[in-house]
Structures are given as C-alpha cells and as structure tokens.
Design a protein around this motif. Structure first.
Motif, PDB file in Angstrom:
ATOM      1  N   PRO A   1       3.958  41.946  57.746  1.00  0.00           N
ATOM      2  CA  PRO A   1       3.911  40.703  56.951  1.00  0.00           C
ATOM      3  C   PRO A   1       5.185  39.867  56.997  1.00  0.00           C
ATOM      4  CG  PRO A   1       2.874  42.481  55.735  1.00  0.00           C
ATOM      5  CD  PRO A   1       3.459  43.106  56.966  1.00  0.00           C
ATOM      6  N   GLU A   2       6.364  40.507  56.919  1.00  0.00           N
ATOM      7  CA  GLU A   2       7.603  39.720  56.829  1.00  0.00           C
ATOM      8  C   GLU A   2       7.869  38.898  58.088  1.00  0.00           C
ATOM      9  OE1 GLU A   2      12.318  40.485  55.929  1.00  0.00           O
ATOM     10  OE2 GLU A   2      10.837  41.775  54.949  1.00  0.00           O
ATOM     11  N   PRO A   3       7.893  39.497  59.288  1.00  0.00           N
ATOM     12  CA  PRO A   3       8.083  38.650  60.475  1.00  0.00           C
ATOM     13  C   PRO A   3       6.920  37.696  60.706  1.00  0.00           C
ATOM     14  CG  PRO A   3       7.652  40.928  61.121  1.00  0.00           C
ATOM     15  CD  PRO A   3       7.893  40.934  59.640  1.00  0.00           C
ATOM     16  N   SER A   4       5.729  38.070  60.266  1.00  0.00           N
ATOM     17  CA  SER A   4       4.591  37.155  60.393  1.00  0.00           C
ATOM     18  C   SER A   4       4.823  35.900  59.557  1.00  0.00           C
ATOM     19  CB  SER A   4       3.301  37.850  59.949  1.00  0.00           C
ATOM     20  OG  SER A   4       2.974  38.931  60.800  1.00  0.00           O
ATOM     21  N   MET A   5       5.374  36.078  58.364  1.00  0.00           N
ATOM     22  CA  MET A   5       5.678  34.918  57.523  1.00  0.00           C
ATOM     23  C   MET A   5       6.804  34.078  58.135  1.00  0.00           C
ATOM     24  SD  MET A   5       3.650  34.513  55.009  1.00  0.00           S
ATOM     25  CE  MET A   5       4.608  33.388  53.992  1.00  0.00           C
TER      26      MET A   5
ATOM     27  N   ASN B   1      -8.167  40.328  59.672  1.00  0.00           N
ATOM     28  CA  ASN B   1      -7.616  41.481  60.388  1.00  0.00           C
ATOM     29  C   ASN B   1      -7.103  41.215  61.793  1.00  0.00           C
ATOM     30  OD1 ASN B   1      -8.188  43.406  58.233  1.00  0.00           O
ATOM     31  ND2 ASN B   1     -10.336  43.104  58.782  1.00  0.00           N
ATOM     32  N   THR B   2      -6.917  39.957  62.184  1.00  0.00           N
ATOM     33  CA  THR B   2      -6.337  39.715  63.503  1.00  0.00           C
ATOM     34  C   THR B   2      -4.833  39.468  63.386  1.00  0.00           C
ATOM     35  OG1 THR B   2      -7.123  37.426  63.341  1.00  0.00           O
ATOM     36  CG2 THR B   2      -8.413  38.920  64.667  1.00  0.00           C
ATOM     37  N   TYR B   3      -4.166  40.332  62.632  1.00  0.00           N
ATOM     38  CA  TYR B   3      -2.708  40.337  62.570  1.00  0.00           C
ATOM     39  C   TYR B   3      -2.169  41.154  63.741  1.00  0.00           C
ATOM     40  CZ  TYR B   3      -4.280  44.641  60.388  1.00  0.00           C
ATOM     41  OH  TYR B   3      -4.936  45.811  60.145  1.00  0.00           O
ATOM     42  N   ILE B   4      -0.894  41.015  64.021  1.00  0.00           N
ATOM     43  CA  ILE B   4      -0.227  41.855  65.017  1.00  0.00           C
ATOM     44  C   ILE B   4       1.037  42.460  64.404  1.00  0.00           C
ATOM     45  CG2 ILE B   4       0.865  41.951  67.293  1.00  0.00           C
ATOM     46  CD1 ILE B   4      -0.859  39.552  68.106  1.00  0.00           C
ATOM     47  N   TYR B   5       1.903  41.590  63.861  1.00  0.00           N
ATOM     48  CA  TYR B   5       3.203  42.038  63.366  1.00  0.00           C
ATOM     49  C   TYR B   5       3.138  42.289  61.855  1.00  0.00           C
ATOM     50  CZ  TYR B   5       3.611  39.248  67.573  1.00  0.00           C
ATOM     51  OH  TYR B   5       3.379  38.713  68.801  1.00  0.00           O
TER      52      TYR B   5
ATOM     53  N   ARG C   1       4.501  46.579  65.695  1.00  0.00           N
ATOM     54  CA  ARG C   1       3.092  46.260  65.433  1.00  0.00           C
ATOM     55  C   ARG C   1       2.693  46.805  64.069  1.00  0.00           C
ATOM     56  NH1 ARG C   1      -1.875  45.003  68.048  1.00  0.00           N
ATOM     57  NH2 ARG C   1      -0.696  44.469  69.905  1.00  0.00           N
ATOM     58  N   HIS C   2       2.004  45.979  63.298  1.00  0.00           N
ATOM     59  CA  HIS C   2       1.570  46.391  61.966  1.00  0.00           C
ATOM     60  C   HIS C   2       0.323  47.256  62.065  1.00  0.00           C
ATOM     61  CE1 HIS C   2       0.875  46.271  57.661  1.00  0.00           C
ATOM     62  NE2 HIS C   2      -0.348  45.832  57.869  1.00  0.00           N
ATOM     63  N   SER C   3       0.342  48.368  61.381  1.00  0.00           N
ATOM     64  CA  SER C   3      -0.824  49.248  61.328  1.00  0.00           C
ATOM     65  C   SER C   3      -1.240  49.399  59.877  1.00  0.00           C
ATOM     66  CB  SER C   3      -0.490  50.619  61.925  1.00  0.00           C
ATOM     67  OG  SER C   3      -1.621  51.464  61.879  1.00  0.00           O
ATOM     68  N   ALA C   4      -2.393  48.853  59.542  1.00  0.00           N
ATOM     69  CA  ALA C   4      -2.856  48.881  58.151  1.00  0.00           C
ATOM     70  C   ALA C   4      -3.378  50.262  57.789  1.00  0.00           C
ATOM     71  CB  ALA C   4      -3.957  47.840  57.946  1.00  0.00           C
ATOM     72  N   THR C   5      -3.269  50.589  56.524  1.00  0.00           N
ATOM     73  CA  THR C   5      -3.848  51.825  56.007  1.00  0.00           C
ATOM     74  C   THR C   5      -5.273  51.525  55.558  1.00  0.00           C
ATOM     75  OG1 THR C   5      -1.696  52.607  55.250  1.00  0.00           O
ATOM     76  CG2 THR C   5      -3.644  53.641  54.276  1.00  0.00           C
ATOM     77  N   THR C   6      -6.239  52.178  56.191  1.00  0.00           N
ATOM     78  CA  THR C   6      -7.643  51.940  55.850  1.00  0.00           C
ATOM     79  C   THR C   6      -8.017  52.743  54.607  1.00  0.00           C
ATOM     80  OG1 THR C   6      -8.198  51.575  58.165  1.00  0.00           O
ATOM     81  CG2 THR C   6     -10.011  52.074  56.675  1.00  0.00           C
ATOM     82  N   ARG C   7      -8.464  52.036  53.593  1.00  0.00           N
ATOM     83  CA  ARG C   7      -8.877  52.692  52.356  1.00  0.00           C
ATOM     84  C   ARG C   7     -10.323  52.320  52.061  1.00  0.00           C
ATOM     85  NH1 ARG C   7      -4.201  51.280  48.093  1.00  0.00           N
ATOM     86  NH2 ARG C   7      -4.257  49.269  49.166  1.00  0.00           N
ATOM     87  N   VAL C   8     -11.081  53.305  51.647  1.00  0.00           N
ATOM     88  CA  VAL C   8     -12.489  53.077  51.316  1.00  0.00           C
ATOM     89  C   VAL C   8     -12.652  53.207  49.812  1.00  0.00           C
ATOM     90  CG1 VAL C   8     -14.853  53.881  51.636  1.00  0.00           C
ATOM     91  CG2 VAL C   8     -13.238  53.951  53.549  1.00  0.00           C
TER      92      VAL C   8
ATOM     93  N   LEU D   1      -1.616  35.315  56.079  1.00  0.00           N
ATOM     94  CA  LEU D   1      -1.833  36.152  54.896  1.00  0.00           C
ATOM     95  C   LEU D   1      -3.297  36.553  54.756  1.00  0.00           C
ATOM     96  CD1 LEU D   1       0.535  34.394  52.337  1.00  0.00           C
ATOM     97  CD2 LEU D   1       0.816  36.662  53.343  1.00  0.00           C
ATOM     98  N   LYS D   2      -4.211  35.616  55.075  1.00  0.00           N
ATOM     99  CA  LYS D   2      -5.628  35.981  54.972  1.00  0.00           C
ATOM    100  C   LYS D   2      -6.031  36.974  56.054  1.00  0.00           C
ATOM    101  CE  LYS D   2      -8.032  33.399  58.251  1.00  0.00           C
ATOM    102  NZ  LYS D   2      -7.036  33.386  59.305  1.00  0.00           N
ATOM    103  N   GLU D   3      -5.264  37.020  57.156  1.00  0.00           N
ATOM    104  CA  GLU D   3      -5.550  38.024  58.181  1.00  0.00           C
ATOM    105  C   GLU D   3      -5.321  39.433  57.632  1.00  0.00           C
ATOM    106  OE1 GLU D   3      -6.904  37.284  60.964  1.00  0.00           O
ATOM    107  OE2 GLU D   3      -6.637  35.113  60.886  1.00  0.00           O
ATOM    108  N   PHE D   4      -4.239  39.608  56.889  1.00  0.00           N
ATOM    109  CA  PHE D   4      -3.960  40.918  56.293  1.00  0.00           C
ATOM    110  C   PHE D   4      -4.986  41.278  55.231  1.00  0.00           C
ATOM    111  CE2 PHE D   4       0.349  39.723  57.775  1.00  0.00           C
ATOM    112  CZ  PHE D   4       0.608  40.837  58.568  1.00  0.00           C
ATOM    113  N   MET D   5      -5.582  40.262  54.599  1.00  0.00           N
ATOM    114  CA  MET D   5      -6.562  40.518  53.543  1.00  0.00           C
ATOM    115  C   MET D   5      -7.948  40.832  54.091  1.00  0.00           C
ATOM    116  SD  MET D   5      -5.959  37.971  50.343  1.00  0.00           S
ATOM    117  CE  MET D   5      -5.203  36.590  51.173  1.00  0.00           C
TER     118      MET D   5
END
Length: 526
Positions: free
Chosen positions: A16-20, A10-14, A355-362, A3-7
């Motif tokens: 959130p649900e399959p990661s959990m 950033n070294t997530y791959i999959y 593969r999870h692709s995050a939306t980059t927001r500034v 969970l902290k990777e998504f926050m």
C-alpha cells in the motif's frame, strides 16, 4: 485507484505505501503537464460489484478520495491545482431510488470534505462522476431480462446526475458482448437521451420527500462509516488492516443468502424461471491466438528498440524508486519512450518496492445464521457430518483463481457458504498458474478443486490444470468450474474432465449438494 484494488478488485502489485506514492506522483505529474487530464477515477463501482451496500460504496469511495487528496497535499501540491480534475466512478444497481440518492449524497459529502481540506475553487468542490450499470445484476438465465435491468439502472444514473454513462450489454453474464448486444446497450443511452427527455431538467427528483429522506440518511450513515475509517488512521491504514474488504465480503455473502432463500427476488433466476431457454449467439475469443499475437508484437518491439537507451531508462526508473527523489510517472514515461514494456517497467519497480501478498481470510457464520431453521441446510450439514464420521475428516475443497481475473466475489461467497456447511475450504492466491494450483492440491490432499472464472479464460486455463493434475497422479481429484461460462462451452469442459459447471445465479446449497455427491461418488469408486 489503487486503494479499491486492495479492497475488492485485487489487481495490486506493490504494498500500500509505495502504491500510494505512485498515485501521488500521478496526480503531481498530470497537474503539471496534463492539466485537462483526469488524474484518477476514484471508483466505487468495483466495491458495488463485489457486494458492498450503498452506504459502504459511498463511504469507502469518498474516504479513498480524501486519502488521495491528502497524499497529493503531502507532496506540496495546492489542492486547487489538481482537485478540479479528480473524477469518480460509481456502480448503479437495481434499487432505483436508492441509487439516485447515492449520487446526490456523494456530491454532498465531497463538497463537505473538500471544503474542510482547504479547497477554495468552486470546481474543486464539484463531484464529477461516471457511472456504469451493474454487471452483477445481469443474469445468465433468461438474459433478455437484462435489457430491462440495464435500462432501469441507466435511468437511475441519469436522474442521479451522472456526467457520463456505460450501459452493460445483456449477454455479459454469459460471454463477451456481441456487436448486436453492444448496439442495444448503446441505444439504451440514446433513447434515454433523445426520446425520454429526462436530461432536460437538473436533479428532476430533487424536492421529493422520499428522495430527500434517502439522501439525508445515506449522508448520515456514510459519514459515520467515514469517521470509523478516520479513527483507524485513514483509508490506507484501514485497507492495510483489511477491515473494508471483510465488511464488503460479509455484505456480499448476506446478499447471496437472501437470493438463495428467495427473500430477494431475481426474475428468471429464483422466481418465474423458464422451463426451457433458447440459446443465444455469443462472441467467442481464441485466447491462445490473442496471446500468441501479443507475444509476437512484444518480441518485435524488443528486437527493434535501442538496447542502451532501454537499459538506461530502467536504471533511471530504479534510481527514482529507490531514492524517493523524482517522479515515478515521469520516469516510467521515459522508459516507455525507450520502448520498455509495461511488464519490464512493473518488474523494475517490484525489485525496489517488493510484491504485496494479501492474507486471504474467509468470513464465517453468515450462511449458518441465515439458514438456521432451513430443512435443506440441515439435511446437507447432516450428510457432511456423516461423511466426517465415515472418513474421519470433513470433505475438503480448494478454490482457485487463475489467470488475470481479480474479481473474487463468487469465490469468496462459495468459500463462506461451504465452510459454514462443514467443508474444509482452502483458498489459493489470486492470479495463480495451473502448476501453482496443482501444487496446492497435491500438498493439501483435497477432494475437489473449484475454479472460479470470470475472465473468459476457462477454455485455456482449466484444461491446463487438469493436465497438471493428471501429470502428478491426481487425476481422481474432482474438478468443478463456476462463473461466467457460456453453455456452448460446457461440453468442451466436460470432455476435458470437468465434473460440474455452475453458472451465474446458481443456488449455493444446490451447488454444495452436487459437489458432495461428486466427492462421495469418487470415494466409493476407489
């Protein structure tokens, strides 16, 4: 601690649900087969380093722990069968008493929530934690000051009740530690342990009005933030919505603005600076040599393994992932015993989970608000307005994160500040290659590309990028590099074609002036 990777890390791959699901399977497998193994290190450290406040680090870390416990319980596991082996990992910064109180508050909160989740074993109610002194508090400027900083932070961790401790080396804002600097860091712990006698007493600051008040305040404020997370459906839902990530990034930008304005004093950086700093010895790693050696090892493993057993093991892993039946860690261990590589195991799961692709927001407005009446800020925004008038567009910057470097605090701070100043700012995805970055630069037609590097890959990745740009006829695009880069490498990077280099502690407004000068100079020479 996915969970902290998504926050922040950033070294997530999959997604959130399959990661959990993977986390739940890890807890289940270790509870059944490895009863003395700490299944998860639930980490606030990376939140701390990404710029989280003490309240944010505390609340989001405890909320992550709650989510993991629920995930394991949903698999039918009894809480007392696994909770005694959950462990935590907190960052320790320079606000001495606040950091002591943070660890005390964490124990209070964990006891409360674990009781509510049904824990009966006293060991399940105990928060056991590792701590690491802060990397982000280390300075490139006058780096021997970092020995003092690390000592203060280490003392706070001990007085706060940490079970184990990592002390950073003083040169980590410049390069990987040398043996000498690592020995100083190790001896800092030994001196605290054997000479200061602070380990003789449990909770030595307990009963202090100030410490007790700070602890109670942190418990109250963190509880309120945890309640917000719960109202969103728990931490997985909050992470998927991106709320904690944005809040931490806002806190980081506010902190950087205070440092740049001199409101938060950093000795040797924004006050009490030396006119001349003597060079220090650094550790240098040949990235190409290390990579070549690892590739050779992988090729040897692939030649020597049983191809039928290898293929069967990955087929079995695919079945477990796709069917939802069986334990993913158990299947991955079987694949590893068949000499499947980590990359192959990961790629197999990716075929099922995607593969999870995050939306980059500034985020925007933080610097504009902090510098509302600052004449230097006004001068810079006026220059950018004049640029826009002359060129019929604002100056444009692409910010790149290449290689295996998931720490994006610096990149996000730069993106926020430059956007508030009037630049058009584009951010690439994490872990991109030089050709991918060059593709973005060509498509977006930016004036400059800024490479943020904190993982010691600058001597390999930056020349690759410059070569890609030149190969596409984009050699006139200004290339800027920022991050943990030894001064000894500056000449190498400049000879490769880098226009500006910004190390840790660089004032963001000064960097913006410099970048704008480079862009205007390039345009005037056309």
């Amino acid at each position: 601690d996915i969970l902290k990777e998504f926050m922040v890390r950033n070294t997530y791959i999959y997604p959130p649900e399959p990661s959990m699901r993977i986390v739940g399977d890890i807890i289940a497998y270790t509870a059944g087969h490895m009863p003395k193994f700490n299944s998860i290190s639930i980490s606030g450290y990376h939140m701390h380093e990404a710029g989280a406040t003490a309240v944010q680090e505390l609340a989001y870390t405890i909320a992550d722990g709650i989510e993991y416990v629920r995930s394991a319980q949903a698999r039918g596991l009894d809480i007392d069968a696994f909770a005694p082996r959950l462990s935590f990992f907190f960052g320790i910064g320079m606000n001495f008493f606040l950091e002591v109180a943070k660890l005390r508050a964490a124990r209070t909160l964990w006891h409360k929530f674990m009781s509510e989740l049904g824990a009966k074993d006293a060991k399940s109610l105990v928060l056991r934690t590792h701590c690491q002194t802060s990397g982000v508090s280390l300075t490139e400027q006058d780096p021997h000051n970092n020995i003092v900083r690390t000592t203060i932070e280490a003392l706070a961790a001990v007085l706060g009740g940490t079970q184990s401790l990592h002390t950073n080396s003083f040169d980590e804002a410049i390069a990987l530690p040398t043996e000498s600097s690592a020995r100083i860091a190790r001896n800092t712990q030994l001196i605290l342990q054997h000479e200061s006698r602070v380990t003789d007493v449990v909770d030595p600051l307990g009963g202090s009005y100030y410490i007790e008040a700070l602890t109670a305040d942190l418990v109250e404020r963190a509880s309120a933030l945890i309640a917000e997370v719960e109202s969103q459906g728990g931490m997985t839902a909050a992470v998927a919505a991106g709320t904690p990530k944005l809040e931490i990034e806002k806190a980081a930008a506010l902190r950087q603005a205070r440092v740049d304005r001199g409101e938060d004093v950093i000795v040797g950086v924004n006050r009490y600076r030396l006119d001349n700093e003597p060079p220090i010895a650094i550790r240098e790693i040949d990235n190409n040599k290390v990579r070549d050696e690892q590739v050779a090892r992988l090729e040897q493993i692939k030649r020597q393994r049983d191809p039928e057993a290898w293929e069967d093991s990955l087929d079995a892993l695919t079945h477990v992932a796709a069917s939802g039946k069986g334990n993913l860690l158990e299947a991955a261990i079987a694949a590893a015993r068949a000499r499947a590589t980590l990359g192959e195991i990961s790629a197999t799961l990716e075929q099922v989970f995607s593969r999870h692709s995050a939306t980059t927001r500034v985020i925007s407005g933080v610097y504009a608000e902090s510098y509302a009446a600052d004449p230097q800020y006004a001068q810079l925004t006026d220059r950018i307005a004049a640029f826009r008038e002359k060129e019929k567009r604002p100056p444009a910057l692409f910010i790149a994160k290449m290689g295996q470097d998931g720490h994006d605090r610096g990149a996000k701070v730069i993106a926020t500040a430059f956007a508030d100043l009037g630049f058009t700012v584009h951010m690439g995805d994490l872990f991109e290659t030089a050709p991918e970055v060059a593709d973005h630069v060509a498509k977006l037609k930016v004036d400059a590309v800024g490479v943020s590097s904190l993982a010691a890959g600058h001597k390999t990745l930056v020349p690759e990028l410059i070569g890609e740009l030149r190969g596409r006829g984009l050699g006139d695009v200004t290339v800027i590099v920022g991050g943990v880069i030894p001064e000894q490498d500056y000449d190498f990077l400049r000879q490769a074609g880098v226009a500006e280099i910004f190390g840790p502690g660089t004032n963001v407004l000064e960097a913006a002036f410099s970048v704008l000068n480079q862009i205007e100079g390039r345009l005037s020479n056309r």
